[in-house]
Design a protein around this motif. Structure first.
Motif, PDB file in Angstrom:
ATOM      1  N   ILE A   9       0.851  -1.197   0.000  1.00 55.73           N
ATOM      2  CA  ILE A   9       0.000   0.000   0.000  1.00 55.73           C
ATOM      3  C   ILE A   9       0.879   1.237   0.000  1.00 55.73           C
ATOM      4  CG2 ILE A   9      -1.701   1.306   1.323  1.00 55.73           C
ATOM      5  CD1 ILE A   9      -2.661  -1.352   2.460  1.00 55.73           C
ATOM      6  N   VAL A  10       0.458   2.238  -0.756  1.00 53.42           N
ATOM      7  CA  VAL A  10       1.154   3.530  -0.780  1.00 53.42           C
ATOM      8  C   VAL A  10       0.112   4.624  -0.590  1.00 53.42           C
ATOM      9  CG1 VAL A  10       2.558   5.117  -2.149  1.00 53.42           C
ATOM     10  CG2 VAL A  10       2.935   2.655  -2.344  1.00 53.42           C
ATOM     11  N   THR A  11       0.364   5.521   0.370  1.00 51.48           N
ATOM     12  CA  THR A  11      -0.480   6.712   0.502  1.00 51.48           C
ATOM     13  C   THR A  11       0.264   7.861  -0.152  1.00 51.48           C
ATOM     14  OG1 THR A  11       0.401   7.415   2.648  1.00 51.48           O
ATOM     15  CG2 THR A  11      -1.464   5.903   2.687  1.00 51.48           C
ATOM     16  N   ARG A  12      -0.420   8.543  -1.023  1.00 45.09           N
ATOM     17  CA  ARG A  12       0.170   9.680  -1.748  1.00 45.09           C
ATOM     18  C   ARG A  12      -0.714  10.903  -1.565  1.00 45.09           C
ATOM     19  NH1 ARG A  12       0.817   5.726  -6.630  1.00 45.09           N
ATOM     20  NH2 ARG A  12       2.827   4.847  -6.119  1.00 45.09           N
ATOM     21  N   HIS A  13      -0.173  12.025  -1.930  1.00 48.27           N
ATOM     22  CA  HIS A  13      -0.873  13.312  -1.861  1.00 48.27           C
ATOM     23  C   HIS A  13      -1.326  13.631  -0.440  1.00 48.27           C
ATOM     24  CE1 HIS A  13      -1.541  11.806  -6.043  1.00 48.27           C
ATOM     25  NE2 HIS A  13      -0.803  12.903  -6.233  1.00 48.27           N
ATOM     26  N   CYS A  72       6.369  -5.777   9.007  1.00 48.50           N
ATOM     27  CA  CYS A  72       6.809  -5.654   7.615  1.00 48.50           C
ATOM     28  C   CYS A  72       7.481  -4.286   7.448  1.00 48.50           C
ATOM     29  CB  CYS A  72       5.633  -5.799   6.649  1.00 48.50           C
ATOM     30  SG  CYS A  72       4.414  -4.478   6.756  1.00 48.50           S
ATOM     31  N   MET A  73       8.069  -4.072   6.289  1.00 47.65           N
ATOM     32  CA  MET A  73       8.733  -2.791   6.044  1.00 47.65           C
ATOM     33  C   MET A  73       7.698  -1.682   5.845  1.00 47.65           C
ATOM     34  SD  MET A  73      12.052  -3.503   3.672  1.00 47.65           S
ATOM     35  CE  MET A  73      11.175  -4.289   2.343  1.00 47.65           C
ATOM     36  N   VAL A  74       7.955  -0.561   6.488  1.00 45.05           N
ATOM     37  CA  VAL A  74       7.121   0.628   6.338  1.00 45.05           C
ATOM     38  C   VAL A  74       8.061   1.808   6.154  1.00 45.05           C
ATOM     39  CG1 VAL A  74       5.406   2.140   7.405  1.00 45.05           C
ATOM     40  CG2 VAL A  74       5.314  -0.329   7.823  1.00 45.05           C
ATOM     41  N   ILE A 122       3.845   0.819   2.564  1.00 41.65           N
ATOM     42  CA  ILE A 122       3.719  -0.364   3.415  1.00 41.65           C
ATOM     43  C   ILE A 122       3.949  -1.579   2.522  1.00 41.65           C
ATOM     44  CG2 ILE A 122       2.205  -1.632   5.000  1.00 41.65           C
ATOM     45  CD1 ILE A 122       0.597   1.056   5.228  1.00 41.65           C
ATOM     46  N   ASP A 123       4.857  -2.437   2.926  1.00 39.50           N
ATOM     47  CA  ASP A 123       5.284  -3.565   2.103  1.00 39.50           C
ATOM     48  C   ASP A 123       4.220  -4.652   1.941  1.00 39.50           C
ATOM     49  OD1 ASP A 123       7.284  -4.730   0.494  1.00 39.50           O
ATOM     50  OD2 ASP A 123       7.871  -6.068   2.133  1.00 39.50           O
ATOM     51  N   GLU A 124       3.234  -4.701   2.820  1.00 43.72           N
ATOM     52  CA  GLU A 124       2.188  -5.716   2.747  1.00 43.72           C
ATOM     53  C   GLU A 124       0.826  -5.057   2.604  1.00 43.72           C
ATOM     54  OE1 GLU A 124       2.259  -8.357   6.085  1.00 43.72           O
ATOM     55  OE2 GLU A 124       4.356  -8.883   5.780  1.00 43.72           O
TER      56      GLU A 124
END
Length: 129
Positions: A2-6, A26-28, A47-49
């Motif tokens: 997951i990626v949060t943008r803006h 997991c990696m964040v 978020i890697d997962e």
């Protein structure tokens, strides 16, 4: 993942705390003050997962944020979040006379009453949140 943008600059840490990302195994990545043509500065969280997100809470904390679901290096879904019409969950009404203060099994619910002011009110006692 997951990626949060803006995400508005400075809101990344609040989102990180709200989503309890420090508890993940997991990696964040939290990127703050990234350059943005559209916004000037922005925050990004990767978020890697794939995890379950509380999109209502996220939309409340950071309206306008975009959440992208990534699989195999490609974006498969993209959602732009806005202020939710209702908020419930780990929230508490500040009014000590509200029924939710005395009835423990009754969860507080807040309805959006003024989008411009980001104002919510308790559906039981009308107190501002």
């Amino acid at each position: 993942g997951i990626v949060t943008r803006h995400s508005a600059a400075g809101r990344g840490r609040a989102v990180y705390a709200l989503l309890h990302l420090s508890n993940l195994d997991c990696m964040v990545a939290l990127i703050t003050n990234a350059s943005s043509v559209k916004m000037g500065r922005k925050d990004i969280i990767k978020i890697d997962e794939a995890i379950e997100l509380d999109t209502d809470a996220l939309g409340y904390v950071d309206p306008g944020v975009t959440v992208s679901i990534i699989q195999g290096g490609k974006t498969i879904e993209k959602k732009k979040l806005d202020l939710p019409l209702e908020l419930e969950g780990d929230l508490h009404c500040k009014n000590p006379r509200c029924i939710t203060s005395t009835e423990q099994e009754l969860a507080p619910v807040f309805k959006l009453t003024d989008r411009a002011k980001r104002e919510y009110r308790c559906i039981y006692c009308e107190s501002k949140f």
